[in-house]
Write a protein that holds these residues in place. Structure first.
Motif, mmCIF file in Angstrom:
data_model
loop_
_atom_site.group_PDB
_atom_site.id
_atom_site.type_symbol
_atom_site.label_atom_id
_atom_site.label_comp_id
_atom_site.label_asym_id
_atom_site.label_seq_id
_atom_site.Cartn_x
_atom_site.Cartn_y
_atom_site.Cartn_z
ATOM 1 N N GLY A 52 88.419 32.360 -60.744
ATOM 2 C CA GLY A 52 87.203 31.835 -61.355
ATOM 3 C C GLY A 52 86.008 32.754 -61.236
ATOM 4 N N ARG A 89 83.025 28.733 -65.668
ATOM 5 C CA ARG A 89 83.944 29.867 -65.686
ATOM 6 C C ARG A 89 85.204 29.572 -64.885
ATOM 7 N NH1 ARG A 89 80.039 34.220 -63.286
ATOM 8 N NH2 ARG A 89 79.730 32.413 -61.933
ATOM 9 N N MET A 90 85.043 28.930 -63.736
ATOM 10 C CA MET A 90 86.202 28.585 -62.931
ATOM 11 C C MET A 90 87.054 27.531 -63.646
ATOM 12 S SD MET A 90 86.423 27.325 -58.945
ATOM 13 C CE MET A 90 85.809 28.911 -58.366
#
Length: 283
Positions: A53, A250-251
């Motif tokens: 991530g 994003r993760m």
């Protein structure tokens, strides 16, 4: 006996095996786009704090000499399918849980030899390692598979199951997670021993029908056994429980990419396609 076979840092390990010059170096697998994230990191990179991530810039900050490799999803799904096919030569009870993980049901008397065969096959044919957990249920096997990583194994006998589960915090038990464990903590329940003391009736009053499942879990039992795919595939799905709450988009996208690869890989193996995609988020 139920096995959980989990490939060790699968994507990164495959890349290292195919690129010998990276063998003893930190490696992170990333997407092809410029603003991309780490989908997995090898164990060397993890020692420097590189995590799934992270952006590649964050990873480089944690480990300036890290080697970034663009992922090759076709390669991963192909190797995964070869490994899963080998599992099916050992037993017809195989549940493909993800691209790098599977549950198998093996006769007790064959368990020790099967662990050796699995680990030897994976290492000999693909140059990677796996960790194997074994026990009375998928829950116990899954928990055991993470104890001696990487390249480890652990067999939990029936008479050791309760002590084994009682050694974990509730938030670390597969299927419970942080949010549910907080509900338990607020009622003075801190481990599986406390769940058993609370009793089935009180658990059902607190959690409805899930209370019965949590009571079973405290004894190392599953809601269901090995799920073998039917020849006729009507739907394909995968789920993932995050080790902690995810707030970073994003993760989340990195995990979502892994789930998509798991589903698409199985669809290709069965030569099927779909018309409807369902994304379920539980929080």
């Amino acid at each position: 006996m139920i096995f959980c076979v989990d490939m060790d840092a699968f994507f990164a390990s495959v890349e290292k095996a195919s690129k010998p010059h990276l063998k003893d170096k930190p490696v992170a697998v990333i997407g092809a786009k410029e603003r991309t994230v780490v989908t997995t990191a090898c164990y060397i990179a993890r020692k420097y704090g590189v995590k799934t991530g992270m952006s590649k810039y964050e990873a480089e900050k944690m480990c300036p000499f890290i080697n970034m490799v663009v992922g090759n999803n076709r390669k991963y799904t192909y190797i995964s399918s070869q490994i899963m096919d080998f599992f099916k030569t050992l037993t017809d009870k195989v549940e493909v849980y993800s691209v790098d993980e599977a549950f198998l049901q093996i006769p007790d008397e064959e368990a020790v030899d099967a662990i050796v065969d699995i680990k030897n096959y994976v290492k000999k044919h693909f140059g990677i390692t796996c960790s194997v957990g074994a026990g009375k249920s998928k829950l116990v096997a899954k928990m055991a598979s993470g104890i001696n990583k990487p390249d480890g194994s652990l067999v939990i006998s029936d008479d050791k199951t309760i002590d084994f589960l009682d050694s974990f915090k509730l938030e670390d038990i597969w299927g419970i997670g942080k949010k549910l464990s907080e509900r338990f903590y607020n009622t003075g329940v801190f481990n599986t021993a406390d769940i058993r003391k609370l009793g089935r009736e009180k658990l059902c009053k607190m959690f409805g029908k899930n209370g019965h499942y949590y009571y079973m879990m405290a004894y190392g039992d599953d809601r269901e056994g090995i799920r073998v795919e039917d020849e006729t595939v009507k739907s394909i799905g995968h789920s993932m429980t995050f080790p902690e709450d995810v707030r970073d988009t994003r993760m989340f996208n990195a995990y979502l990419l892994q789930l998509c690869e798991m589903v698409s890989g199985r669809a290709r193996r069965h030569n099927v396609s779909g018309r409807t995609i369902v994304l379920s988020i539980r929080f």
